[in-house]
Structure formats: C-alpha cells, structure tokens
Design a protein around this motif. Structure first.
Motif, PDB file in Angstrom:
ATOM      1  N   ASP A  88       0.823  -1.208   0.000  1.00  0.00           N
ATOM      2  CA  ASP A  88       0.000   0.000   0.000  1.00  0.00           C
ATOM      3  C   ASP A  88       0.860   1.263   0.000  1.00  0.00           C
ATOM      4  O   ASP A  88       0.572   2.225  -0.706  1.00  0.00           O
ATOM      5  N   ILE A  89       1.910   1.220   0.820  1.00  0.00           N
ATOM      6  CA  ILE A  89       2.808   2.378   0.874  1.00  0.00           C
ATOM      7  C   ILE A  89       3.420   2.617  -0.510  1.00  0.00           C
ATOM      8  O   ILE A  89       3.453   3.734  -1.020  1.00  0.00           O
ATOM      9  N   ALA A  90       3.874   1.513  -1.122  1.00  0.00           N
ATOM     10  CA  ALA A  90       4.524   1.625  -2.424  1.00  0.00           C
ATOM     11  C   ALA A  90       3.560   2.187  -3.462  1.00  0.00           C
ATOM     12  O   ALA A  90       3.931   3.075  -4.251  1.00  0.00           O
ATOM     13  N   SER A  91       2.325   1.713  -3.438  1.00  0.00           N
ATOM     14  CA  SER A  91       1.421   2.221  -4.476  1.00  0.00           C
ATOM     15  C   SER A  91       1.065   3.685  -4.208  1.00  0.00           C
ATOM     16  O   SER A  91       0.820   4.445  -5.146  1.00  0.00           O
ATOM     17  N   ARG A  92       1.075   4.069  -2.949  1.00  0.00           N
ATOM     18  CA  ARG A  92       0.829   5.483  -2.671  1.00  0.00           C
ATOM     19  C   ARG A  92       1.987   6.333  -3.219  1.00  0.00           C
ATOM     20  O   ARG A  92       1.787   7.405  -3.792  1.00  0.00           O
ATOM     21  N   ILE A  93       3.209   5.824  -3.038  1.00  0.00           N
ATOM     22  CA  ILE A  93       4.363   6.553  -3.558  1.00  0.00           C
ATOM     23  C   ILE A  93       4.266   6.677  -5.077  1.00  0.00           C
ATOM     24  O   ILE A  93       4.521   7.740  -5.641  1.00  0.00           O
ATOM     25  N   VAL A  94       3.852   5.591  -5.707  1.00  0.00           N
ATOM     26  CA  VAL A  94       3.700   5.623  -7.163  1.00  0.00           C
ATOM     27  C   VAL A  94       2.639   6.657  -7.554  1.00  0.00           C
ATOM     28  O   VAL A  94       2.825   7.450  -8.479  1.00  0.00           O
ATOM     29  N   ALA A  95       1.536   6.641  -6.802  1.00  0.00           N
ATOM     30  CA  ALA A  95       0.458   7.586  -7.110  1.00  0.00           C
ATOM     31  C   ALA A  95       0.938   9.024  -6.972  1.00  0.00           C
ATOM     32  O   ALA A  95       0.563   9.896  -7.760  1.00  0.00           O
ATOM     33  N   GLU A  96       1.801   9.266  -5.987  1.00  0.00           N
ATOM     34  CA  GLU A  96       2.235  10.644  -5.739  1.00  0.00           C
ATOM     35  C   GLU A  96       3.450  11.062  -6.561  1.00  0.00           C
ATOM     36  O   GLU A  96       3.602  12.220  -6.906  1.00  0.00           O
ATOM     37  N   HIS A  97       4.313  10.091  -6.805  1.00  0.00           N
ATOM     38  CA  HIS A  97       5.576  10.454  -7.450  1.00  0.00           C
ATOM     39  C   HIS A  97       5.871   9.695  -8.730  1.00  0.00           C
ATOM     40  O   HIS A  97       6.934   9.898  -9.329  1.00  0.00           O
ATOM     41  N   GLY A  98       4.975   8.805  -9.134  1.00  0.00           N
ATOM     42  CA  GLY A  98       5.203   8.054 -10.369  1.00  0.00           C
ATOM     43  C   GLY A  98       6.523   7.316 -10.359  1.00  0.00           C
ATOM     44  O   GLY A  98       6.933   6.781  -9.345  1.00  0.00           O
TER      45      GLY A  98
END
Length: 555
Positions: free
Chosen positions: A207-217
């Motif tokens: 979940d953390i990783a996908s949030r990072i992806v969502a915010e920073h691609g």
RNA sequence: GCCCCCGUAGCUCAACUGGACAGAGCGAUAGACUUCUAAUCUAUAGGUUGCAGGUUCGAGUCCUGCCGGGGGUGCCA
C-alpha cells in the motif's frame, strides 16, 4: 492503617508475655499479618505463634493463646481476637472502624487508595517500543495495556513515574523497511522487485509503495537501490511512527517521552559509551570486532558491540540508551520486553554492571507472547508474513475497554491465547462489562436519587451505624482493601491483579444491590446508603482508571 | 544439548512469595424482574494442583528427577 496498628499490638503483646515470663525470650522477626481467605477467620490473621512455637519448643496453640491473651484491648479498632486452627490468631475489626472507610473515601476522592510506599522514587517504565516499520500488532497491545497500567498503579502508590517509548529508528530493521518498500515500488511499476532477507511482506508495504507511485510516479526508478531505500525510509518511517502514536492514543496510552535511537548516535553517546568500556578494560578487540566482556558478569559468552564492518550492534546502542536513562536520575528503570528477548537479559545486566550503573537498577519484565487464533486456527503474527492482525483492527472489533481489560487479565508470564472470533463473540460477556455495569448502576441510583428529591447530604454522625447487613459490611471491607491492592500491584509489578479486585468489588456491590434498597422513605438510611454507594462508585472509577478502562455512567 | 517461563474444575485463570476446607469467571443444571438498570442475583454440580520422590508442624507454592507446551540459545532486533 489498621494493619500497622494491629501489627504493633501483636509486637507489644509478645514483649509483654516475655516480660511476664509466659514466653521464653524469642525474637519474633517480621510479623506477618494476612487477610484470611475465609470470612469466619476475621479481617486479619497472623501466624506468629506457628512461626515461633518450634523455636521455643512449645505447642503452637498454647503460644497463640498466650499472645492473644496479652493483646491490649483496642475497642475502637478490634472487636474480637481469637485463636483458631493450629495456632492462628484472628482479629475481627470493630464495625465502626469498618464504616470509617467511607469518611476516608469522601475526604480523599480521586486520591483514595493512594499510598506512599513508592516514597517518590523516580521510576521509568519503558514499553511497547516497537520498531516504526509497520503497524502495531496484537502483541504490542498487551505491552501497552500492561505497561500503562503498571505505570498508573505505581504512580498511585507514590512512585514518580515516567512512561517512555524507545524508537528504533536506526539500523537493520529500518534498512529492511526501506528495501521492502523499494521492492514493492518496483513491482508497482511492473519491474521485478525482490524483498530482502528479513524484509516485510505485509500488505501495508504494498500500500505504501502504491501510494508513492500515485504521488511520485516513476521518479525514483533510476536511483540506485540503496539510495532509493534510504529515501523511502526517510519518507515513510515518520508516517509509520505517527500511525503508531495514533493507535496508542486510541488505546488511551500516553507516553511522556519518545526517545530516538538516532539521537544516541547524533549526540555521540554511543561512541562515548564504547570508549568508556574499552578504556575501562571491559571491552576488547578480537577478529576485527569490539566485544564486551559480559561473561565477567555471568553471561554465557561475550557479546559483540561493534561488528567487523564497523557498525555498532543494537546492543551497543542499548547500552548507551540505558546509560542515558541512568543519567536522567531514575532510581529504577523498568523495561517491558517480549519473552522472545529473554536471552538478552543477562547481557543487559552485564552491561549495566560494566557501565558502573549497577544491574539492580534495571528490572526487565518479560511478557509471554500473544498467540493469535482465528476461528481456532493459529495465525502467525510475524511482520514478515502477509497476514497480520493489527492492534487497530482489534480495537475496532472488540473495543478499547474490552481489549485493555482482556490483555491485563492474566499474568505477564502466561502466554495469552487470543482467538479473534472468540473475542468478538465473547465480548458482551467479558468481565469488563460486569465491572462497568456496577459503576453504571450506581450512577443510575444517584440519578434516581437526585430526581426523587431525596436528601443527599452526608449522613450525620451515627447514621452510618445503620449500615449493618452482611452485604453492606462486606462491601465496606472490600473498599478498605484498595490501598493494599495498589501497593501490592505496584511493588510486585503485577498490574493484572487489579482486575481481580475490580471484579470482587463489583460483585459485592451487585450483591448489596440485591439485598439493600438505597432510596427509601427512611431518610437516615437513604443518606447512609447513598454515602456508601458514592464511595463504591469512587473506588470503581479509580480502579478502572488505573486499568485504563472507562467508567460509563450509563450502559 | 543447555537456559528461562508455564502446567490448578470441561474452558480461561486466581491463590497475597510456606498456612486454615485450593478460589473466581465462562460453560452446565435449577431458580429470581409489579423494584434505584436482569449486562444482575441465588443455589447445585464440577479437583489425586502433569507424574514420582524429598524438605517440615504444614507444600499448588521450596528442592531433585521425569512428562507435556511455549520461548531463547546470531558480528539480527
């Protein structure tokens, strides 16, 4: 209070009996005065006669009779003294003395049951201290409940208490945290990612990783692995820590100090401690590493402080940490650890000695782990496996009150089997509700009393004598035990014993409720019983407060 | 292998550091609401305290040896 008074009466009586030649000269030692298990045996009982009989070569019942006869009458306190069984001396308190506890409660209010056995000694309780690399799990809930209640009860017993959480924001666990996120980050971007050995496989990392992806691609895709991990650590551990703080806040646990491991490095305290140990000849170099000579203090083998690669071990920072605690002026530092750390105790004690702090100032309370079940099937609690049940989820399902009470019900050295399904199913009949219900019932009586326009002023002198039934007297006697219970739980570090007292008190109240109507036409009786019931409410509120459970006015 | 915890009623646990007839809750059985809250109360049933020795006036508690469960035994934390 009565205890000390009776103890000295016994001492006097023995001296008198010796003086009159009825007993041979003998040193009775510490007089043990206990609450007998059985009611018929009175309020207090001593076994001095049994203890002394062998040494003076007399029959224990005869010795008991001699001591009992010589006891000076104290009609304000004691109504009867008798010899029973093999030579116990039983004391029955005067009813007026038993009732006088009500004045004490009224006078002391929230401070009722406080004691000064702690004598203001400065004690730190460090607990939970989970690495900020994942959500708190159910096991942490147990330490939170235990540590907080211990701190509360010790505080009530006159210790000067500080609650501390040690934040392990440095080292291997942190690195694994960053590497785990990094791996999930790559996966989220369709690249192959690999969890490190000892990495965290929980869904929350994904979940953390996908949030990072969502915010920073894919901004961090080209970074070298170690730099990316480093970056993710700094981005995410403060959030994780904050979420832990949130969970603990929901649990109702408030820490005075959050102590950072990094701070120990920054301040140079670790280097300082290591230098001191080496300079003092307590540590030595071997195979490229720095070792602490813990065997000198009873450990099985010497332990590494600094690895051959130059990195200090967790042990090194722990030494600096405990040294820091001692420098802060605590008389005693209490660490609450999971039983899986118990192999760590001898080396920690050794290090206290090596640092010149004295191992007797460190107390380690080992808690057996919580074994989690779901519908009878064991659930692994490791952060490295996918499925974990978080403390938040548990609180959500069973409620904070039930969770805290449940965690505190058993001794810390008994493993706790916690079946989630069972906990949910059983929650309505959890003893916590039994105790809370007593409190709510009293509040209801007091509300009714207010509405009915009864005279609620304090009873006149003498009116308390109307409290005479067995149910009433038993209840008042139990009230008088609170101070002892507080002292006992504090000195023996057994906060779980508070729950037993709470249940006893609630039970006696429920029995009283059955037998004695509080609000009646009889104004004197009403005043007396309202006074009593208020005292019980106060005591329940205090105990529930120490346990960390709410005292509801309605249920 | 060695070290540390635990083993008590069908289940979950107490037993005040060696005391009196080993106690609660849940579950079971049988009762009690015209009442200040029945989330309660009352009664009954339920035990060779894992096993075997030992220490003493007296052991669930202390000692020894077994049996069973958990944890530890890292240049992990």
């Amino acid at each position: 209070m009565s205890k000390e008074q009776i103890t000295s009466l016994i001492e006097e009586s023995i001296r008198a009996a010796i003086g009159e030649g009825k007993l041979p000269p003998v040193e009775p030692g510490r007089i043990e005065l206990d609450r007998p298990k059985r009611k018929e045996h009175g309020d207090w009982a001593t076994n001095v006669a049994l203890a002394v009989a062998g040494r003076v070569g007399m029959n224990s019942r005869d010795v008991a009779a001699i001591i009992a006869e010589s006891i000076k009458p104290a009609p304000d306190i004691i109504s009867r003294v008798e010899v029973a069984g093999p030579g116990f001396i039983n004391f029955h308190l005067a009813p007026a003395f038993v009732r006088s506890i009500l004045y004490e409660v009224a006078e002391k209010g929230k401070k009722f049951g406080m004691s000064d056995v702690g004598a203001g000694r400065k004690v730190q309780v460090e607990f939970v201290s989970a690495n900020p690399v994942g959500p708190l799990h159910v096991g942490h809930g147990r330490w939170a409940a235990l540590g907080d209640a211990l701190a509360s009860v010790m505080s009530h017993a006159g210790y000067n208490i500080e609650r501390e959480y040690y934040v392990n924001d440095y080292g291997t666990q942190m690195l694994n945290f960053g590497l785990s996120i990094s791996a999930r980050y790559l996966e989220a971007l369709g690249r192959p990612g690999e969890l490190p050995e000892g990495g965290y496989a929980g869904q929350y990392i994904v979940d953390i990783a996908s949030r990072i992806v969502a915010e920073h691609g894919d901004e961090y895709l080209e970074l070298p692995e170690s730099a990316r991990a480093e970056l993710f650590i700094e981005m995410e551990y403060p959030r994780m820590l904050e979420s832990i703080m949130g969970t603990l806040e929901r649990m109702g646990v408030v820490f005075d100090v959050w102590f950072s491991e990094r701070e120990l490095y920054r301040s140079g305290e670790i280097a300082e401690a290591l230098e001191a140990l080496e300079a003092g000849g307590k540590a030595y170099r071997k195979d490229g590493a720095l070792w602490l000579h813990t065997t000198e203090y009873g450990d099985e083998k010497d332990r590494v402080l600094v690895r051959a690669n130059g990195e200090p071990t967790y042990f090194a920072s722990d030494i600096a940490y405990h040294h820091d605690k001692m420098r802060r002026g605590f008389d005693t530092i209490i660490d609450i650890w999971g039983a899986d750390h118990h192999g760590y105790v001898p080396r920690m004690n050794a290090s206290m000695e090596a640092m010149g702090s004295g191992a007797e100032h460190l107390e380690v309370i080992l808690g057996q782990l919580v074994k989690l079940f779901r519908g009878g099937e064991p659930v692994t609690m490791s952060k490295r496996t996918g499925e974990i049940v978080t403390l938040d989820e548990l609180i959500e399902e069973v409620g904070v009150d039930a969770a805290r009470y449940f965690f505190l019900q058993r001794s810390n050295d008994s493993p706790l089997d916690f079946d989630i399904e069972l906990a949910k199913r059983e929650s309505p009949e959890n003893p916590v509700f039994y105790v809370q219900y007593a409190h709510a019932r009293i509040c209801s009586i007091l509300r009714y009393a207010g509405e009915s326009g009864a005279d609620l002023s304090d009873p006149a002198p003498g009116e308390l004598e109307l409290l005479q039934t067995e149910a009433e007297m038993d209840l008042l006697r139990k009230l008088a035990e609170l101070e002892e219970i507080v002292e006992f739980c504090a000195e023996r570090r057994v906060p779980h014993r508070l729950t037993g007292y709470a249940e006893d008190l609630a039970s006696l109240f429920h029995a009283f409720y059955r037998d004695c109507r509080v609000i009646t036409e009889d104004e004197c009786m009403t005043r007396a019983r309202v006074f009593a019931v208020r005292a019980v409410r106060q005591a329940l509120e205090i105990v529930l407060g120490l346990i960390g459970v709410s005292a509801p006015e309605k249920m």
